[in-house]
Motif scaffolding. Structure first.
Motif, PDB file in Angstrom:
ATOM      1  N   LYS A   9      27.405  56.807  12.796  1.00 45.58           N
ATOM      2  CA  LYS A   9      29.035  56.458  13.119  1.00 45.58           C
ATOM      3  C   LYS A   9      29.605  56.079  11.679  1.00 45.58           C
ATOM      4  O   LYS A   9      28.883  55.395  10.826  1.00 45.58           O
ATOM      5  N   TYR A  49      33.371  63.845  22.586  1.00 42.77           N
ATOM      6  CA  TYR A  49      33.433  62.814  23.408  1.00 42.77           C
ATOM      7  C   TYR A  49      34.110  63.093  24.767  1.00 42.77           C
ATOM      8  O   TYR A  49      34.480  62.348  25.524  1.00 42.77           O
ATOM      9  N   HIS A  52      33.894  61.830  28.075  1.00 44.75           N
ATOM     10  CA  HIS A  52      34.243  60.052  28.465  1.00 44.75           C
ATOM     11  C   HIS A  52      35.839  59.985  28.494  1.00 44.75           C
ATOM     12  O   HIS A  52      36.377  58.943  28.345  1.00 44.75           O
ATOM     13  N   PHE A  57      37.725  53.117  27.633  1.00 43.62           N
ATOM     14  CA  PHE A  57      37.579  53.049  26.188  1.00 43.62           C
ATOM     15  C   PHE A  57      37.797  54.304  25.255  1.00 43.62           C
ATOM     16  O   PHE A  57      37.564  54.430  24.059  1.00 43.62           O
ATOM     17  N   LEU A  61      37.590  54.731  21.218  1.00 43.37           N
ATOM     18  CA  LEU A  61      36.199  55.332  20.707  1.00 43.37           C
ATOM     19  C   LEU A  61      36.754  56.410  19.721  1.00 43.37           C
ATOM     20  O   LEU A  61      36.010  56.638  18.741  1.00 43.37           O
ATOM     21  N   LEU A  91      22.273  51.711  25.211  1.00 46.38           N
ATOM     22  CA  LEU A  91      23.389  51.641  24.989  1.00 46.38           C
ATOM     23  C   LEU A  91      24.026  49.968  24.904  1.00 46.38           C
ATOM     24  O   LEU A  91      24.877  49.613  24.273  1.00 46.38           O
ATOM     25  N   ARG A 102      19.553  50.317  16.989  1.00 47.01           N
ATOM     26  CA  ARG A 102      20.766  49.608  17.560  1.00 47.01           C
ATOM     27  C   ARG A 102      20.052  48.172  17.716  1.00 47.01           C
ATOM     28  O   ARG A 102      20.785  47.324  17.444  1.00 47.01           O
ATOM     29  N   ILE A 109      28.803  47.223  21.696  1.00 45.08           N
ATOM     30  CA  ILE A 109      28.477  48.602  22.426  1.00 45.08           C
ATOM     31  C   ILE A 109      29.268  49.577  21.980  1.00 45.08           C
ATOM     32  O   ILE A 109      28.688  50.964  22.050  1.00 45.08           O
ATOM     33  N   ASN A 112      28.156  50.975  17.497  1.00 45.90           N
ATOM     34  CA  ASN A 112      26.405  51.031  17.719  1.00 45.90           C
ATOM     35  C   ASN A 112      25.949  51.929  16.824  1.00 45.90           C
ATOM     36  O   ASN A 112      24.814  52.442  17.059  1.00 45.90           O
ATOM     37  N   VAL A 114      24.925  54.833  15.792  1.00 46.05           N
ATOM     38  CA  VAL A 114      24.312  56.019  15.901  1.00 46.05           C
ATOM     39  C   VAL A 114      24.610  56.613  17.379  1.00 46.05           C
ATOM     40  O   VAL A 114      24.877  56.086  18.364  1.00 46.05           O
ATOM     41  N   HIS A 115      24.737  58.075  17.367  1.00 43.39           N
ATOM     42  CA  HIS A 115      24.891  58.773  18.462  1.00 43.39           C
ATOM     43  C   HIS A 115      23.818  59.711  18.463  1.00 43.39           C
ATOM     44  O   HIS A 115      23.294  60.481  17.448  1.00 43.39           O
TER      45      HIS A 115
HETATM   46  P1  CMP Z   1      27.344  56.979  22.251  1.00 45.67           P
HETATM   47  O1  CMP Z   1      26.117  56.974  22.489  1.00 45.67           O
HETATM   48  O2  CMP Z   1      28.016  57.866  21.081  1.00 45.67           O
HETATM   49  O3  CMP Z   1      28.200  57.591  23.556  1.00 45.67           O
HETATM   50  C1  CMP Z   1      29.391  57.290  23.768  1.00 45.67           C
HETATM   51  C2  CMP Z   1      30.012  56.060  22.862  1.00 45.67           C
HETATM   52  O4  CMP Z   1      31.142  55.339  23.501  1.00 45.67           O
HETATM   53  C3  CMP Z   1      28.788  55.191  22.899  1.00 45.67           C
HETATM   54  O5  CMP Z   1      27.746  55.636  22.218  1.00 45.67           O
HETATM   55  C4  CMP Z   1      29.853  53.935  22.345  1.00 45.67           C
HETATM   56  O6  CMP Z   1      29.920  54.111  20.911  1.00 45.67           O
HETATM   57  C5  CMP Z   1      30.989  54.090  23.211  1.00 45.67           C
HETATM   58  N1  CMP Z   1      30.933  53.516  24.226  1.00 45.67           N
HETATM   59  C6  CMP Z   1      30.373  53.236  25.452  1.00 45.67           C
HETATM   60  N2  CMP Z   1      30.524  52.397  26.347  1.00 45.67           N
HETATM   61  C7  CMP Z   1      31.432  51.708  25.778  1.00 45.67           C
HETATM   62  C8  CMP Z   1      32.270  50.740  26.272  1.00 45.67           C
HETATM   63  N3  CMP Z   1      32.077  50.020  27.609  1.00 45.67           N
HETATM   64  N4  CMP Z   1      33.371  49.917  25.710  1.00 45.67           N
HETATM   65  C9  CMP Z   1      33.406  50.490  24.201  1.00 45.67           C
HETATM   66  N5  CMP Z   1      32.687  51.704  23.528  1.00 45.67           N
HETATM   67  C10 CMP Z   1      31.933  51.990  24.574  1.00 45.67           C
END
Ligand code: CMP
Length: 138
Positions: A9, A49, A52, A57, A61, A91, A102, A109, A112, A114-115
């Motif tokens: 990221k 994403y 989500h 968020f 994000l 996470l 991480r 959170i 972080n 990497v995905h």
């Molecule tokens: P990722 O594994 O890429 O999957 C979804 C992403 O959303 C996660 O990593 C974080 O970067 C972000 N994320 C997940 N939960 C939260 C949260 N509670 N607040 C802010 N960002 C979040």
């Protein structure tokens, strides 16, 4: 053999951690089969994403992941999907163990680093989204 999608990221690129992250996966024995450096459009970030979309968020994000260059990669290997997720760390920052990416480099959170894809179906979708249907040449 499995393939998985990994993204370093914008925080990981900004912090010069791309080489460190690639090194960890290569040392473990995974094979790099696709790599792109790009600043994602909102369209690709929202598609990536989409699961989500209803989360509070989501907007933040998408802002974050489109804020600068990312490194989109495809990795291949035995159990690559779960192996990458184990090496990324949890996470929740308090659950990301030392020795994981991480756990060694972040306490946040969202930023972080990497995905990694969470299942074979999403791995296929994410590789197609970021590399195109026939974007991987090997
Ligand atoms: P990722 O594994 O890429 O999957 C979804 C992403 O959303 C996660 O990593 C974080 O970067 C972000 N994320 C997940 N939960 C939260 C949260 N509670 N607040 C802010 N960002 C979040």
């Amino acid at each position: 053999m499995e393939r998985t999608f990994v993204m370093v990221k914008p925080d990981g690129v900004e912090r010069r951690l791309v080489g460190e992250i690639i090194r960890r996966f290569e040392n473990r024995g995974l094979r790099l089969v696709g790599l792109r450096l790009l600043t994602p459009s909102r369209e690709i970030a929202e598609a990536h994403y989409a699961v989500h979309r209803e989360r509070p968020f989501f907007g933040e994000l998408v802002d974050f992941v489109t804020s600068g260059p990312v490194v989109a990669m495809a990795w291949e290997g035995n159990q690559a999907i779960s192996l990458v997720r184990t090496m990324m760390g949890a996470l929740k920052p308090e659950l990301a163990l030392p020795g994981t990416i991480r756990g060694d480099y972040t306490t946040d959170i969202q930023t972080n680093l990497v995905h990694g894809s969470d299942a074979p179906e999403t791995a296929g979708q994410e590789i197609a989204l970021w590399f195109g249907a026939d974007g991987l040449t090997n």
